[in-house]
Motif scaffolding. Structure first.
Motif, PDB file in Angstrom:
ATOM      1  N   ASP A 173       0.833  -1.208   0.000  1.00 46.66           N
ATOM      2  CA  ASP A 173       0.000   0.000   0.000  1.00 46.66           C
ATOM      3  C   ASP A 173       0.863   1.251   0.000  1.00 46.66           C
ATOM      4  O   ASP A 173       0.588   2.230  -0.721  1.00 46.66           O
ATOM      5  N   LEU A 174       1.918   1.228   0.801  1.00 47.62           N
ATOM      6  CA  LEU A 174       2.810   2.383   0.861  1.00 47.62           C
ATOM      7  C   LEU A 174       3.503   2.606  -0.485  1.00 47.62           C
ATOM      8  O   LEU A 174       3.636   3.740  -0.950  1.00 47.62           O
ATOM      9  N   VAL A 175       3.929   1.513  -1.116  1.00 43.25           N
ATOM     10  CA  VAL A 175       4.619   1.619  -2.406  1.00 43.25           C
ATOM     11  C   VAL A 175       3.686   2.207  -3.467  1.00 43.25           C
ATOM     12  O   VAL A 175       4.087   3.054  -4.273  1.00 43.25           O
ATOM     13  N   GLU A 176       2.412   1.785  -3.464  1.00 48.57           N
ATOM     14  CA  GLU A 176       1.445   2.311  -4.442  1.00 48.57           C
ATOM     15  C   GLU A 176       1.202   3.801  -4.232  1.00 48.57           C
ATOM     16  O   GLU A 176       1.135   4.580  -5.196  1.00 48.57           O
ATOM     17  N   GLU A 177       1.058   4.208  -2.980  1.00 50.57           N
ATOM     18  CA  GLU A 177       0.842   5.634  -2.703  1.00 50.57           C
ATOM     19  C   GLU A 177       2.075   6.455  -3.087  1.00 50.57           C
ATOM     20  O   GLU A 177       1.958   7.571  -3.601  1.00 50.57           O
ATOM     21  N   LEU A 178       3.248   5.897  -2.845  1.00 47.77           N
ATOM     22  CA  LEU A 178       4.484   6.582  -3.212  1.00 47.77           C
ATOM     23  C   LEU A 178       4.585   6.746  -4.725  1.00 47.77           C
ATOM     24  O   LEU A 178       4.995   7.800  -5.229  1.00 47.77           O
ATOM     25  N   GLU A 179       4.186   5.732  -5.463  1.00 44.67           N
ATOM     26  CA  GLU A 179       4.209   5.799  -6.923  1.00 44.67           C
ATOM     27  C   GLU A 179       3.285   6.910  -7.430  1.00 44.67           C
ATOM     28  O   GLU A 179       3.643   7.651  -8.347  1.00 44.67           O
ATOM     29  N   GLU A 180       2.127   7.044  -6.818  1.00 44.58           N
ATOM     30  CA  GLU A 180       1.190   8.091  -7.221  1.00 44.58           C
ATOM     31  C   GLU A 180       1.784   9.487  -6.976  1.00 44.58           C
ATOM     32  O   GLU A 180       1.653  10.391  -7.809  1.00 44.58           O
ATOM     33  N   ILE A 181       2.463   9.655  -5.839  1.00 41.05           N
ATOM     34  CA  ILE A 181       3.082  10.945  -5.523  1.00 41.05           C
ATOM     35  C   ILE A 181       4.141  11.298  -6.554  1.00 41.05           C
ATOM     36  O   ILE A 181       4.222  12.437  -7.038  1.00 41.05           O
ATOM     37  N   LEU A 182       4.970  10.334  -6.936  1.00 37.11           N
ATOM     38  CA  LEU A 182       6.050  10.587  -7.888  1.00 37.11           C
ATOM     39  C   LEU A 182       5.503  10.969  -9.264  1.00 37.11           C
ATOM     40  O   LEU A 182       6.041  11.857  -9.936  1.00 37.11           O
ATOM     41  N   ILE A 183       4.436  10.309  -9.678  1.00 37.83           N
ATOM     42  CA  ILE A 183       3.856  10.621 -10.999  1.00 37.83           C
ATOM     43  C   ILE A 183       3.241  12.011 -11.004  1.00 37.83           C
ATOM     44  O   ILE A 183       3.455  12.794 -11.935  1.00 37.83           O
ATOM     45  N   THR A 184       2.493  12.353  -9.956  1.00 40.54           N
ATOM     46  CA  THR A 184       1.831  13.658  -9.913  1.00 40.54           C
ATOM     47  C   THR A 184       2.810  14.801  -9.681  1.00 40.54           C
ATOM     48  O   THR A 184       2.456  15.968  -9.862  1.00 40.54           O
ATOM     49  N   ALA A 185       4.042  14.490  -9.274  1.00 39.61           N
ATOM     50  CA  ALA A 185       5.077  15.526  -9.114  1.00 39.61           C
ATOM     51  C   ALA A 185       5.842  15.737 -10.410  1.00 39.61           C
ATOM     52  O   ALA A 185       6.894  16.368 -10.409  1.00 39.61           O
ATOM     53  N   ASP A 186       5.320  15.194 -11.534  1.00 39.62           N
ATOM     54  CA  ASP A 186       5.870  15.387 -12.875  1.00 39.62           C
ATOM     55  C   ASP A 186       7.237  14.747 -13.069  1.00 39.62           C
ATOM     56  O   ASP A 186       8.033  15.218 -13.872  1.00 39.62           O
ATOM     57  N   LEU A 187       7.494  13.640 -12.374  1.00 40.09           N
ATOM     58  CA  LEU A 187       8.716  12.894 -12.654  1.00 40.09           C
ATOM     59  C   LEU A 187       8.558  12.040 -13.906  1.00 40.09           C
ATOM     60  O   LEU A 187       9.556  11.574 -14.462  1.00 40.09           O
ATOM     61  N   GLY A 188       7.322  11.835 -14.343  1.00 38.57           N
ATOM     62  CA  GLY A 188       7.086  11.042 -15.545  1.00 38.57           C
ATOM     63  C   GLY A 188       6.974   9.566 -15.222  1.00 38.57           C
ATOM     64  O   GLY A 188       7.512   9.074 -14.224  1.00 38.57           O
ATOM     65  N   MET A 189       6.285   8.843 -16.106  1.00 35.93           N
ATOM     66  CA  MET A 189       6.046   7.423 -15.860  1.00 35.93           C
ATOM     67  C   MET A 189       7.339   6.614 -15.878  1.00 35.93           C
ATOM     68  O   MET A 189       7.583   5.770 -15.002  1.00 35.93           O
ATOM     69  N   GLY A 402       9.884  18.507 -10.650  1.00 33.55           N
ATOM     70  CA  GLY A 402      10.294  17.131 -10.899  1.00 33.55           C
ATOM     71  C   GLY A 402      10.591  16.865 -12.362  1.00 33.55           C
ATOM     72  O   GLY A 402      11.244  15.868 -12.703  1.00 33.55           O
ATOM     73  N   ILE A 403      10.155  17.782 -13.246  1.00 33.95           N
ATOM     74  CA  ILE A 403      10.417  17.619 -14.676  1.00 33.95           C
ATOM     75  C   ILE A 403      11.912  17.655 -14.956  1.00 33.95           C
ATOM     76  O   ILE A 403      12.378  17.126 -15.977  1.00 33.95           O
ATOM     77  N   VAL A 404      12.701  18.276 -14.077  1.00 37.40           N
ATOM     78  CA  VAL A 404      14.161  18.286 -14.222  1.00 37.40           C
ATOM     79  C   VAL A 404      14.683  16.853 -14.269  1.00 37.40           C
ATOM     80  O   VAL A 404      15.496  16.486 -15.120  1.00 37.40           O
ATOM     81  N   VAL A 405      14.204  16.031 -13.347  1.00 37.89           N
ATOM     82  CA  VAL A 405      14.650  14.635 -13.276  1.00 37.89           C
ATOM     83  C   VAL A 405      14.158  13.857 -14.484  1.00 37.89           C
ATOM     84  O   VAL A 405      14.898  13.064 -15.074  1.00 37.89           O
ATOM     85  N   ALA A 406      12.906  14.093 -14.892  1.00 29.99           N
ATOM     86  CA  ALA A 406      12.337  13.357 -16.025  1.00 29.99           C
ATOM     87  C   ALA A 406      13.117  13.621 -17.302  1.00 29.99           C
ATOM     88  O   ALA A 406      13.424  12.696 -18.067  1.00 29.99           O
ATOM     89  N   ILE A 407      13.467  14.872 -17.567  1.00 33.45           N
ATOM     90  CA  ILE A 407      14.198  15.224 -18.790  1.00 33.45           C
ATOM     91  C   ILE A 407      15.577  14.593 -18.792  1.00 33.45           C
ATOM     92  O   ILE A 407      16.013  13.992 -19.783  1.00 33.45           O
ATOM     93  N   ALA A 408      16.287  14.720 -17.666  1.00 33.26           N
ATOM     94  CA  ALA A 408      17.641  14.170 -17.590  1.00 33.26           C
ATOM     95  C   ALA A 408      17.629  12.650 -17.718  1.00 33.26           C
ATOM     96  O   ALA A 408      18.483  12.059 -18.401  1.00 33.26           O
ATOM     97  N   ALA A 409      16.655  11.991 -17.085  1.00 35.78           N
ATOM     98  CA  ALA A 409      16.629  10.526 -17.082  1.00 35.78           C
ATOM     99  C   ALA A 409      16.177   9.951 -18.421  1.00 35.78           C
ATOM    100  O   ALA A 409      16.743   8.971 -18.906  1.00 35.78           O
ATOM    101  N   GLU A 410      15.164  10.537 -19.034  1.00 32.29           N
ATOM    102  CA  GLU A 410      14.595   9.959 -20.253  1.00 32.29           C
ATOM    103  C   GLU A 410      15.381  10.329 -21.513  1.00 32.29           C
ATOM    104  O   GLU A 410      15.468   9.542 -22.441  1.00 32.29           O
ATOM    105  N   LEU A 411      15.941  11.541 -21.552  1.00 28.75           N
ATOM    106  CA  LEU A 411      16.630  11.989 -22.766  1.00 28.75           C
ATOM    107  C   LEU A 411      18.147  11.887 -22.664  1.00 28.75           C
ATOM    108  O   LEU A 411      18.834  11.999 -23.679  1.00 28.75           O
ATOM    109  N   GLN A 412      18.649  11.711 -21.443  1.00 26.57           N
ATOM    110  CA  GLN A 412      20.102  11.733 -21.216  1.00 26.57           C
ATOM    111  C   GLN A 412      20.715  13.028 -21.744  1.00 26.57           C
ATOM    112  O   GLN A 412      21.814  13.038 -22.300  1.00 26.57           O
TER     113      GLN A 412
END
Length: 448
Positions: A173-189, A402-412
């Motif tokens: 349950d904690l892991v699922e809630e944590l996943e929702e927080i990360l997605i809504t903070a614009d870290l990307g799927m 959080g988009i900073v992390v998404a851009i760096a991680a997905e596009l390198q």
């Protein structure tokens, strides 16, 4: 009806043209004074409207005052005409008795007594010295970044801490809630799945048993995603070092170029700016204002000119003037317009022909407040012109950092600069370690 004929023969078109010119010049003055370029025209209209309103009100009050005076004079004349009896002077006997009463010793006030009586009043109204305003404390880079990222910190790590607070077991349950927080903070799927996968692996090994361990895991994984092996920005690899700046309209591209010019100039480098955005009205003028602020030369053509020609002249000027850095502005374009994206490739070819290897850096400017749309822009621009770095503006005004992390991680593609304010020195080189430390609200490190 002479006034009607005057109105009919008045050149209204010339008046409208003059008004447009005045608003354009006034907008430039406001922009030069620090008003953001997207609000300059609106601010100009507002100030003009306010000024006209104040003038009209003053005129109305003046007319009202004049009419009142005229009315009083008319009343006096009417009263005189009617023959109202004038006030009779007091009899001479009454005057004599008054003088005798005032001639006594008790009624005489000497100059010395008057001076003594006035002195306390003068002392009472002596102005007090104004308190000296204390200068505002100078904030360190860590403190400025912390202030700028406060919304992102609250949206991401603040919610994670609230989730972990009081938990004794790390369950599904904690892991699922944590996943929702990360997605809504614009870290990307994709980035969220990477973080959750690392958490599940550690949990399966029995290495996660407390909330603090989960928090530390997230911090370590975010640092890994942001500190991938990428080529650092080194402006000494070529002379002149050519940086082509791209992005859609409204993200703060011209402002970013101006702040970069100021930053490089303070480092002792000679900078030349190229006004390659020939389509947007007043774009070249705005870049020239930034050039004046930074004390650098600006190469510009007339509005509507060929951007490739501007790139050619800017490259020639940078070589002839022995410049260290050439910053080339480009027209804002939607990432979905194929023909405009093709024009960027043409500019690249022109630069490479004049300065072999140029552009040495293609910098994409993104607006952090757009969230996942910024990631989409980065993907399409990267396919068209092979990005080398990203400048993320308006990071202080959004919870979507959080988009900073998404851009760096997905596009390198490394994030080179982040904008954390509107001042000329608020565009900062991006430090992944400091970024994560600020998000997790850690104490300032000694290296800072």
């Amino acid at each position: 009806m002479e006034w009607l004929q005057t109105l009919q023969t008045f050149d209204w078109a010339q008046a409208v043209a003059w008004l447009n010119t005045f608003i354009t010049n006034f907008s430039k003055i406001l922009f030069n004074a620090g008003v953001p370029e997207e609000y300059a025209s609106l601010t100009a209209f507002g100030l003009i409207y306010l000024g006209v309103t104040v003038i009209v009100l003053l005129f109305v009050l003046l007319l009202r005052k004049l009419f009142r005076r005229g009315g009083r004079k008319t009343d006096e004349i009417d009263s005189a005409a009617v023959g109202e009896p004038a006030e009779e002077p007091p009899p001479a006997e009454a005057v004599d008795s008054t003088i005798e009463a005032l001639s006594g010793d008790e009624a005489i006030v000497t100059e010395e007594q008057a001076g003594e009586a006035v002195e306390p009043a003068v002392e009472a109204v002596e102005p007090q010295p104004e308190p000296v305003a204390e200068p505002e404390p100078t904030l360190s880079l860590f403190e400025k970044l912390k202030r700028g990222l406060s919304k992102t910190q609250s949206s991401l790590v603040g919610r994670v801490d609230s989730l972990l607070r009081g938990r004794s077991v790390i369950d599904e349950d904690l892991v699922e809630e944590l996943e929702e927080i990360l997605i809504t903070a614009d870290l990307g799927m994709q980035t969220t799945q990477t973080l959750i996968g690392a958490l599940e692996t550690r949990r399966a090994k029995g290495e996660l048993s407390t909330p603090e361990q989960v928090r530390q895991l997230l911090k370590e994984e975010l640092e890994k995603l942001l500190t991938f092996d990428s080529r650092p920005l080194d402006t000494t690899t070529s002379s002149p070092f050519v940086m082509m700046v791209v992005g859609v309209n409204g993200v703060g591209k011209t402002t970013t170029i101006g702040k970069l010019a100021n930053q490089f100039t303070q480092e002792g480098k000679k900078v030349v700016l190229g006004a390659g955005d020939t389509f947007r009205a007043a774009a070249a003028e705005q870049l020239q204002i930034w050039g004046e602020r930074a004390g650098v030369d600006v190469i510009a053509h007339a509005e509507g000119a060929d951007p490739g020609a501007v790139a050619f002249d800017a490259a020639k000027a940078a070589v002839a003037r022995n410049a260290d850095i050439l910053l080339l502005d480009t027209a804002g374009r939607l990432h979905t317009k194929v023909n405009l994206m093709e024009e960027l490739k043409k500019i690249r070819r022109v630069l490479d022909r004049e300065i072999p290897g140029a552009p040495h850096e293609v910098l994409l400017v993104l607006d952090a407040t757009t969230g996942q749309n910024a990631l989409t822009q980065a993907k399409l621009f990267n396919e068209a012109v092979e990005l080398n770095g990203i400048a993320l503006t308006k990071l202080d005004g959004t919870a979507k950092g959080g988009i900073v992390v998404a851009i760096a991680a997905e596009l390198q593609v490394p994030v080179r600069f982040v904008g954390i304010g509107e001042q000329i020195d608020d565009l900062r080189p991006f430090d992944p370690e400091m970024f994560v430390s600020v998000l997790f609200d850690e104490e300032e490190k000694s290296v800072l």
